[in-house]
Design a protein around this motif. Structure first.
Motif, PDB file in Angstrom:
ATOM      1  N   THR A  24      29.455  45.832  39.690  1.00  0.00           N
ATOM      2  CA  THR A  24      30.078  46.478  38.531  1.00  0.00           C
ATOM      3  C   THR A  24      30.319  47.956  38.810  1.00  0.00           C
ATOM      4  N   THR A  25      29.380  48.611  39.478  1.00  0.00           N
ATOM      5  CA  THR A  25      29.556  50.022  39.837  1.00  0.00           C
ATOM      6  C   THR A  25      30.765  50.192  40.746  1.00  0.00           C
ATOM      7  N   THR A  26      30.939  49.297  41.691  1.00  0.00           N
ATOM      8  CA  THR A  26      32.105  49.331  42.575  1.00  0.00           C
ATOM      9  C   THR A  26      33.400  49.218  41.765  1.00  0.00           C
ATOM     10  N   CYS A  27      33.408  48.295  40.807  1.00  0.00           N
ATOM     11  CA  CYS A  27      34.594  48.118  39.953  1.00  0.00           C
ATOM     12  C   CYS A  27      34.890  49.378  39.155  1.00  0.00           C
ATOM     13  N   ILE A  28      33.865  49.947  38.550  1.00  0.00           N
ATOM     14  CA  ILE A  28      34.044  51.153  37.725  1.00  0.00           C
ATOM     15  C   ILE A  28      34.575  52.302  38.578  1.00  0.00           C
ATOM     16  N   GLU A  42      42.360  40.559  40.200  1.00  0.00           N
ATOM     17  CA  GLU A  42      42.447  39.938  41.521  1.00  0.00           C
ATOM     18  C   GLU A  42      42.139  40.955  42.621  1.00  0.00           C
ATOM     19  N   GLN A  43      42.657  42.179  42.476  1.00  0.00           N
ATOM     20  CA  GLN A  43      42.359  43.237  43.446  1.00  0.00           C
ATOM     21  C   GLN A  43      40.850  43.451  43.536  1.00  0.00           C
ATOM     22  N   LEU A  44      40.240  43.613  42.387  1.00  0.00           N
ATOM     23  CA  LEU A  44      38.805  43.889  42.360  1.00  0.00           C
ATOM     24  C   LEU A  44      37.993  42.702  42.854  1.00  0.00           C
ATOM     25  N   SER A  45      38.421  41.501  42.538  1.00  0.00           N
ATOM     26  CA  SER A  45      37.680  40.328  43.012  1.00  0.00           C
ATOM     27  C   SER A  45      37.761  40.222  44.533  1.00  0.00           C
ATOM     28  N   ASP A  46      38.903  40.608  45.119  1.00  0.00           N
ATOM     29  CA  ASP A  46      39.024  40.638  46.582  1.00  0.00           C
ATOM     30  C   ASP A  46      38.075  41.677  47.185  1.00  0.00           C
ATOM     31  N   PRO A  52      37.707  35.775  40.554  1.00  0.00           N
ATOM     32  CA  PRO A  52      38.103  36.556  39.382  1.00  0.00           C
ATOM     33  C   PRO A  52      37.326  36.166  38.115  1.00  0.00           C
ATOM     34  N   ASN A  53      37.118  34.851  37.900  1.00  0.00           N
ATOM     35  CA  ASN A  53      36.392  34.414  36.705  1.00  0.00           C
ATOM     36  C   ASN A  53      34.957  34.907  36.682  1.00  0.00           C
ATOM     37  N   TYR A  54      34.279  34.812  37.819  1.00  0.00           N
ATOM     38  CA  TYR A  54      32.889  35.260  37.878  1.00  0.00           C
ATOM     39  C   TYR A  54      32.807  36.777  37.698  1.00  0.00           C
ATOM     40  N   LEU A  55      33.686  37.508  38.374  1.00  0.00           N
ATOM     41  CA  LEU A  55      33.689  38.967  38.250  1.00  0.00           C
ATOM     42  C   LEU A  55      33.959  39.383  36.807  1.00  0.00           C
ATOM     43  N   SER A  56      34.900  38.722  36.175  1.00  0.00           N
ATOM     44  CA  SER A  56      35.241  39.030  34.791  1.00  0.00           C
ATOM     45  C   SER A  56      34.044  38.823  33.865  1.00  0.00           C
ATOM     46  N   LYS A  61      29.513  41.048  30.759  1.00  0.00           N
ATOM     47  CA  LYS A  61      28.085  40.946  30.460  1.00  0.00           C
ATOM     48  C   LYS A  61      27.399  42.311  30.623  1.00  0.00           C
ATOM     49  N   GLU A  62      27.728  43.027  31.679  1.00  0.00           N
ATOM     50  CA  GLU A  62      27.067  44.299  31.954  1.00  0.00           C
ATOM     51  C   GLU A  62      27.633  45.467  31.158  1.00  0.00           C
ATOM     52  N   VAL A  63      28.948  45.524  31.027  1.00  0.00           N
ATOM     53  CA  VAL A  63      29.592  46.677  30.392  1.00  0.00           C
ATOM     54  C   VAL A  63      29.730  46.487  28.880  1.00  0.00           C
ATOM     55  N   GLY A  64      29.836  45.250  28.455  1.00  0.00           N
ATOM     56  CA  GLY A  64      29.930  44.969  27.029  1.00  0.00           C
ATOM     57  C   GLY A  64      31.337  44.781  26.511  1.00  0.00           C
ATOM     58  N   ILE A  65      32.318  45.069  27.347  1.00  0.00           N
ATOM     59  CA  ILE A  65      33.722  44.842  26.979  1.00  0.00           C
ATOM     60  C   ILE A  65      34.425  44.211  28.181  1.00  0.00           C
ATOM     61  N   SER A  66      35.574  43.621  27.926  1.00  0.00           N
ATOM     62  CA  SER A  66      36.301  42.950  29.005  1.00  0.00           C
ATOM     63  C   SER A  66      36.845  43.967  30.006  1.00  0.00           C
ATOM     64  N   PHE A  67      37.155  43.453  31.176  1.00  0.00           N
ATOM     65  CA  PHE A  67      37.740  44.235  32.256  1.00  0.00           C
ATOM     66  C   PHE A  67      39.005  44.964  31.777  1.00  0.00           C
ATOM     67  N   SER A  68      39.915  44.227  31.139  1.00  0.00           N
ATOM     68  CA  SER A  68      41.186  44.837  30.711  1.00  0.00           C
ATOM     69  C   SER A  68      40.973  45.876  29.608  1.00  0.00           C
TER      70      SER A  68
END
Length: 127
Positions: A24-28, A42-46, A52-56, A61-68
């Motif tokens: 999640t830190t990497t994504c942020i 898809e970029q972030l899942s790569d 993508p589903n698991y990452l989403s 779960k960790e941030v409390g809001i969806s990726f988008s």
């Protein structure tokens, strides 16, 4: 300048309090560093080597809001800075931040702030 320093210290403080997984830190960090680019799950899942589903679901779960929604929130925070500290036209700010059109930018901006970008800029010009 004062507001920029305040914003930075808030982010550092928040980062020290909130402990996310490495994924999640990497994504942020990726989102923060590419806020002006088109960012996809898809970029972030790569990058994270996850589906993508698991990452989403992990992100939500960790941030409390969806990726988008997180990306929208970060883009609106950036738009607020641009509206406050630059003279860029509102249309250009929306385009810079990858909003598909001006009406969508205004709609999302209002969702997060309760006012339009023009109202926000006018309010901050008089302070």
């Amino acid at each position: 300048m004062e507001e920029a320093i305040y914003d930075y210290t808030n982010r550092v403080s928040h980062a020290n309090k909130v402990k996310y997984s490495a994924t999640t830190t990497t994504c942020i960090h990726f989102i923060e560093n590419h806020i002006y680019s088109d960012i996809t799950l898809e970029q972030l899942s790569d990058i994270c080597h996850l589906s993508p589903n698991y990452l989403s679901s992990l992100f939500k779960k960790e941030v409390g809001i969806s990726f988008s929604e997180y990306i929208q929130q970060q883009r609106i925070d950036e738009a607020k800075k641009l509206l406050t500290f630059t003279n860029y036209p509102i249309l250009d700010i929306g385009s810079l931040l990858n909003f598909t059109d001006q009406s969508y930018f205004i709609k999302v901006f209002k969702k997060f702030t309760g006012i339009t970008p023009k109202q926000f800029r006018n309010k901050h010009l008089h302070q």
